[in-house]
Design a protein around this motif. Structure first.
Motif, PDB file in Angstrom:
ATOM      1  N   ARG A  98       0.794  -1.068  -0.275  1.00 15.73           N
ATOM      2  CA  ARG A  98      -0.256  -0.326  -0.106  1.00 15.73           C
ATOM      3  C   ARG A  98       0.935   1.736  -0.261  1.00 15.73           C
ATOM      4  N   ALA A  99       0.909   2.385  -0.372  1.00 16.50           N
ATOM      5  CA  ALA A  99       1.265   3.435  -0.361  1.00 16.50           C
ATOM      6  C   ALA A  99       0.360   4.527  -0.527  1.00 16.50           C
ATOM      7  N   ASP A 100       0.787   5.716   0.209  1.00 13.01           N
ATOM      8  CA  ASP A 100       0.443   7.189   0.440  1.00 13.01           C
ATOM      9  C   ASP A 100       0.905   7.533  -1.024  1.00 13.01           C
ATOM     10  N   THR A 101      -0.212   8.217  -2.129  1.00 13.24           N
ATOM     11  CA  THR A 101       0.651   8.417  -3.358  1.00 13.24           C
ATOM     12  C   THR A 101       0.871  10.076  -3.893  1.00 13.24           C
ATOM     13  N   SER A 102       0.445  10.698  -2.021  1.00 13.86           N
ATOM     14  CA  SER A 102       1.092  11.393  -2.298  1.00 13.86           C
ATOM     15  C   SER A 102       2.009  12.211  -1.437  1.00 13.86           C
ATOM     16  N   LEU A 103       2.463  11.051  -1.161  1.00 13.85           N
ATOM     17  CA  LEU A 103       3.839  11.400  -0.954  1.00 13.85           C
ATOM     18  C   LEU A 103       4.505  12.005  -1.989  1.00 13.85           C
ATOM     19  N   PRO A 104       5.741  12.164  -1.530  1.00 14.18           N
ATOM     20  CA  PRO A 104       6.903  12.452  -2.730  1.00 14.18           C
ATOM     21  C   PRO A 104       7.982  11.298  -3.190  1.00 14.18           C
ATOM     22  N   SER A 111      -3.355   7.622  -9.198  1.00 12.12           N
ATOM     23  CA  SER A 111      -4.652   7.103  -9.042  1.00 12.12           C
ATOM     24  C   SER A 111      -3.798   5.701  -8.495  1.00 12.12           C
ATOM     25  N   GLY A 112      -2.882   5.657  -8.336  1.00  7.38           N
ATOM     26  CA  GLY A 112      -1.793   4.435  -7.264  1.00  7.38           C
ATOM     27  C   GLY A 112      -2.074   3.264  -8.310  1.00  7.38           C
ATOM     28  N   ALA A 113      -2.470   3.097  -9.074  1.00 12.53           N
ATOM     29  CA  ALA A 113      -1.968   1.957 -10.140  1.00 12.53           C
ATOM     30  C   ALA A 113      -0.409   1.251 -10.458  1.00 12.53           C
ATOM     31  N   VAL A 114      -0.668   0.148 -10.487  1.00 14.52           N
ATOM     32  CA  VAL A 114       1.223  -0.286 -10.868  1.00 14.52           C
ATOM     33  C   VAL A 114       0.547  -1.511 -11.714  1.00 14.52           C
TER      34      VAL A 114
END
Length: 166
Positions: free
Chosen positions: A35-41, A119-122
């Motif tokens: 999981r990842a916080d997509t707002s982080l640098p 979107s946070g999609a990989v």
């Protein structure tokens, strides 16, 4: 009956009850660790960097490491595509060459990966291998939603499940 024998018997019963389970065309996968916080640098480290102002891309090559929060992505080459309207905003990353994505206890390897930041999609393609603890799952394409922590493996999916896991 020993616990190991019971676990083996249960696994065999599961395999007989669901014949397509171990070798399927598609499998849904839980990604509690990825999981990842997509707002982080997004921090990128590499041996070299080439920037193309015309098409709005930057290409990192040689020992590339991309870090966003707890997530790590490594590859031989990563192309960063910036937004067409806002060149300071990263739209997506395209990683190629021995790509490895690690977050928590989960790790995935593939030939290529495209990470769409917003979107946070990989999407990982080419001989994908996912390791979650002692269990593994392999296929040709893995699509991960980093926001929800879910994913889908496609393309002649093969898995090894370890009995007694959580």
């Amino acid at each position: 009956m020993t616990p190991a024998f019971r676990a083996l018997a249960a696994l065999m019963a599961l395999a007989l009850a669901a014949p397509g389970f171990a070798h399927a065309q598609q499998a849904e996968v839980a990604f509690g660790g990825i999981r990842a916080d997509t707002s982080l640098p997004v921090q990128v480290t590499a041996d070299t960097l080439s920037v193309n102002q015309t098409d709005g891309t930057a290409t990192f090559s040689g020992n590339v490491l991309v870090v966003q929060g707890e997530m790590r992505l490594s590859a031989e080459r990563v192309e960063v595509v910036y937004g067409s309207a806002d060149r300071s905003r990263i739209e997506r990353l395209h990683a190629s060459g021995q790509v490895t994505l690690v977050s928590g206890k989960d790790a995935a390897e593939a030939a290529d990966a495209v990470y769409t930041i917003e979107s946070g999609a990989v999407e990982m393609t080419g001989g994908v291998l996912l390791t979650q603890g002692a269990s593994t799952i392999a296929g040709q394409k893995l699509v991960i939603d980093l926001v929800s922590g879910t994913g889908r493996m496609e393309g002649r999916v093969t898995t090894v499940l370890q009995p007694g896991g959580n």
